[in-house]
Design an enzyme around this catalytic site. Structure first.
Site, PDB file in Angstrom:
ATOM      1  N   GLU A 169       0.720  -1.257  -0.022  1.00 43.86           N
ATOM      2  CA  GLU A 169      -0.161   0.035  -0.063  1.00 43.86           C
ATOM      3  C   GLU A 169       0.838   1.233   0.009  1.00 43.86           C
ATOM      4  OE1 GLU A 169      -0.710  -2.739   1.883  1.00 43.86           O
ATOM      5  OE2 GLU A 169      -2.532  -3.278   0.955  1.00 43.86           O
ATOM      6  N   HIS A 188     -12.021  -5.059   7.235  1.00 36.21           N
ATOM      7  CA  HIS A 188     -12.772  -4.830   6.085  1.00 36.21           C
ATOM      8  C   HIS A 188     -13.974  -3.830   6.122  1.00 36.21           C
ATOM      9  CE1 HIS A 188     -10.174  -8.267   4.944  1.00 36.21           C
ATOM     10  NE2 HIS A 188     -10.514  -8.028   3.768  1.00 36.21           N
TER      11      HIS A 188
END
Lengths: 371, 325
Positions: B60, B129
């Site tokens: 990321e 999530h």
């Protein structure tokens, strides 16, 4: 030397000059003017760095990271670049920066806390200083990817220290570069100390160069105090990047003769003997011996350079110290292309509060400054 | 006009901008061959090729850092972080660099990148999530934070985000991805960043929220209407820059404020909205401004997720309390 054939995990460094300034093997094909230039930039950077330290000690400059000892690594690498190549620095880059057209007064302004010192000279592709260790490495990869999409022909050189190779962004950046195959050259100035943490506590790898193996591109271990060796290797890596759009990792072994920053005291963690040993390997001295043998360096020329450096440094100090105060608007005006209303009102508030200020607080100076 | 859900709408915007501007690039984990785990990047690799639509390594910080470099070079990267819960490693790049290059370089450089991420809960996802930490991003000076709640806004705001010369984080409420369809104009559609939208006009109380809270606020307003309470609903659409004017206009009209925020309570953006209202509209307020928010706990596994998010019942009860105060 052939970059592809260099064995990066071997502790044997690539050298052109030995520690006494004697040629090892073939003489590199570099014009005398270029050699003189290289010497000038190394010498000028050393003098400018020494002056900055004095300014800091006199309370005329803030904290900065001295480059003493790393002049060959910096100038050897930056002189291998072309103007339209991109230079992506960390924060200990005075030598390369000066050679890359950044006026010394800009550097002094920056470390005197003036953001205007960060202005980039118009025709050179330099990024501003990046302080968080290793975080600039992925930017170099993005720039190199942009170049590749644009049809290539240029390269990116990013520089960082040995400590940076432990960071995630080093790994992520080099891994991206290997996968994307972009024209980026990763140049590690292994000065062997990340503040107080020595190389052997930073990594269990034999060399940093060998890490390139893992990313699928060449790694080269070079003597970072040998300006000719650094120049040769970097030039080849950049050329290869421009022509074949491929990355290279270069580890230049050097030594930080000064402190991490002016707020650091290296006597707390490293020995006088070690420092002495590396002072003997001074990169400027080594190059001078070579140039003297070639008949390029003379006492008279040295006097000329001393005078030139002194004048330029004086000019830079004057310019940096006599710049008018920044306008408070400058704190806000570069936040976005169009300033949101809320920021405009914060800006107006600051201006008003400065204009109408009634109470002046006593300034507290902290001895030694902040790291 | 075409009927679209939010996934279709973002996808349409990406197709249009990529056709229009060769500098627009897509990068991220699984955005190419797999067309995104939510299929937001559907058809892009096929149409524009690997040179412009690129599956990246799973990293990321690298995705954002490399996007910054692309942006500095003059490209317009639209990067994806697969779920907002995985954005943390990239926060250093966002706060140390993406948000600062223009400022640091005295206006000589800029980073015209968009960082997309699905965010928020309500879809029975795994741990990490369902996060919504948009308030953290709004706290970073130099970033714009855009959060659409309808297909039309998703398209128009994505187009504006790509064209914006500064970095934009574009958060997609995944609970709403396929929740409903809406007629969306074909072709060019621009919605201005930084402008809130009055979803429903009312007289007695102002509800302010964003993302997946917007349909809940509308439902709560419908319930309140049965009790003769007239609710005005404001969808912020962008949390930074914050459209104070629209919110304060509404407060002056209704005299009551309830901010609905899916994220944890402490230090959230709802607090900022309330601080500004208290600061500037205290005398317009007939009752203390209130919040309905998530709790200060990590987003729970899905057996408890409905409890973690403000629901219509809680919102209606807060509305009543404010009216009765």
């Amino acid at each position: 030397m052939d970059l592809e054939e260099h064995e990066p995990s071997s502790p044997k460094m690539h050298q052109v000059l030995d520690e006494e300034g004697e040629l090892i093997g073939e003489e590199p094909d570099i014009e005398d003017d270029t050699l003189k230039d290289m010497y000038w930039w190394m010498f000028y950077a050393r003098k400018a760095d020494e002056k900055a330290l004095k300014l800091q000690r006199q309370g005329r400059m803030g904290t900065f990271a001295p480059i003493k000892g790393q002049e060959a690594a910096q100038v050897g690498a930056s002189t291998a670049m072309k103007d339209d190549d991109w230079f992506v620095p960390a924060f200990r880059e005075l030598g390369a920066y000066l050679q890359r057209d950044v006026a010394l007064e800009q550097n002094y302004k920056y470390f005197m806390g003036d953001a205007r010192g960060n202005e980039i000279p118009g025709d050179v592709n330099n990024l501003p200083i990046a302080v968080p260790v290793s975080t600039q490495i992925p930017h170099a990869v993005g720039l190199a990817w942009g170049i590749k999409r644009d049809g290539g022909g240029k390269a990116v050189l990013t520089v960082f220290g040995d400590g940076a190779t432990s960071e995630g962004d080093f790994h992520e950046g080099l891994n991206f570069a290997g996968v994307l195959n972009v024209p980026a050259v990763f140049f590690c100035q292994n000065n062997q100390w990340a503040i107080s943490v020595p190389f052997e506590k930073q990594t269990n790898s034999e060399t940093i160069a060998q890490k390139a193996h893992a990313y699928g591109f060449p790694g080269v271990f070079v003597d970072g105090n040998d300006v000719l060796a650094v120049h040769e290797v970097t030039k080849k890596a950049l050329q290869r990047a421009r022509e074949e759009e491929v990355p290279t990792l270069i580890e230049a072994l050097t030594y930080r003769l000064s402190m991490h920053t002016t707020a650091d005291d290296p006597t707390r963690y490293r020995s006088e003997e070690e420092l002495k040993e590396w002072e003997e390997k001074d990169p400027i001295k080594r190059f001078r011996i070579y140039l003297e043998k070639k008949g390029i360096w003379t006492e008279d020329w040295q006097q000329e350079l001393e005078k030139k450096a002194e004048d330029k440094i004086k000019e830079a100090v004057d310019a940096a110290e006599n710049i008018e105060d920044p306008d408070p608007e400058e704190m806000f005006k570069y936040m976005f292309e169009v300033l949101p209303e809320d920021l405009k009102s914060q800006m107006e508030y600051l201006k008003r509060s400065l204009r109408e200020k009634e109470i002046e607080e006593e300034k507290v100076e902290i001895e030694g400054g902040f790291p | 006009m075409s009927e679209m859900n939010i996934v279709d709408a973002v996808n349409d915007a990406l197709h249009l901008e990529m056709e229009k501007d060769e500098d627009v690039m897509i990068l991220g984990e699984d955005v190419g061959e797999n067309e995104g785990v939510f299929r937001v990047t559907e058809g892009l690799l096929e149409k524009f090729g690997e040179e412009r639509v690129r599956d990246t390594p799973l990293a990321e910080s690298g995705i954002v850092g490399v996007s910054i470099g692309l942006g500095l070079y003059g490209m317009k990267p639209v990067a994806e972080i697969q779920f907002m819960g995985f954005m943390w490693p990239a926060l250093d790049q966002l706060s140390s660099h993406a948000s600062r290059y223009r400022n640091r370089s005295q206006g000589q450089l800029n980073v015209p990148m968009v960082l997309r991420a699905p965010y928020g809960g309500g879809v029975k996802a795994l741990e990490h999530h369902s996060e919504s930490f948009e308030s953290v991003l709004a706290h970073i000076p130099g970033l714009k934070v855009v959060i659409p709640s309808t297909p039309k806004d998703a398209k128009g705001l994505m187009i504006s985000s790509i064209r914006d010369p500064d970095p934009v984080v574009f958060l997609e409420p995944k609970k709403l991805y396929r929740a409903f369809k809406q007629d969306v104009p074909d072709g060019e559609l621009v919605e201005e960043i930084g402008e809130a939208r009055v979803v429903k006009e009312g007289e007695d109380i102002t509800l302010v929220g964003w993302g997946a809270m917007v349909p809940k606020m509308v439902k709560a307003a419908d319930h309140a209407a049965k009790e003769n309470i007239s609710v005005e609903v404001v969808d912020l659409r962008t949390i930074y820059p914050y459209d104070e004017e629209t919110v304060h206009d509404s407060i002056r009209k209704t005299g009551r404020l309830l901010v609905v925020q899916e994220a944890h309570r402490t230090g959230g953006f709802a607090s900022e909205i309330i601080a500004r209202a208290a600061d500037k509209e205290l005398l317009s307020l007939k009752a203390p401004p209130k919040r309905s928010t998530g709790f200060d706990v990590p987003f729970p596994l899905y057996k408890m997720e409905d409890w973690a998010i403000p629901d219509v019942d809680r919102i209606v009860k807060k509305i009543r309390r404010l009216i009765e105060w």
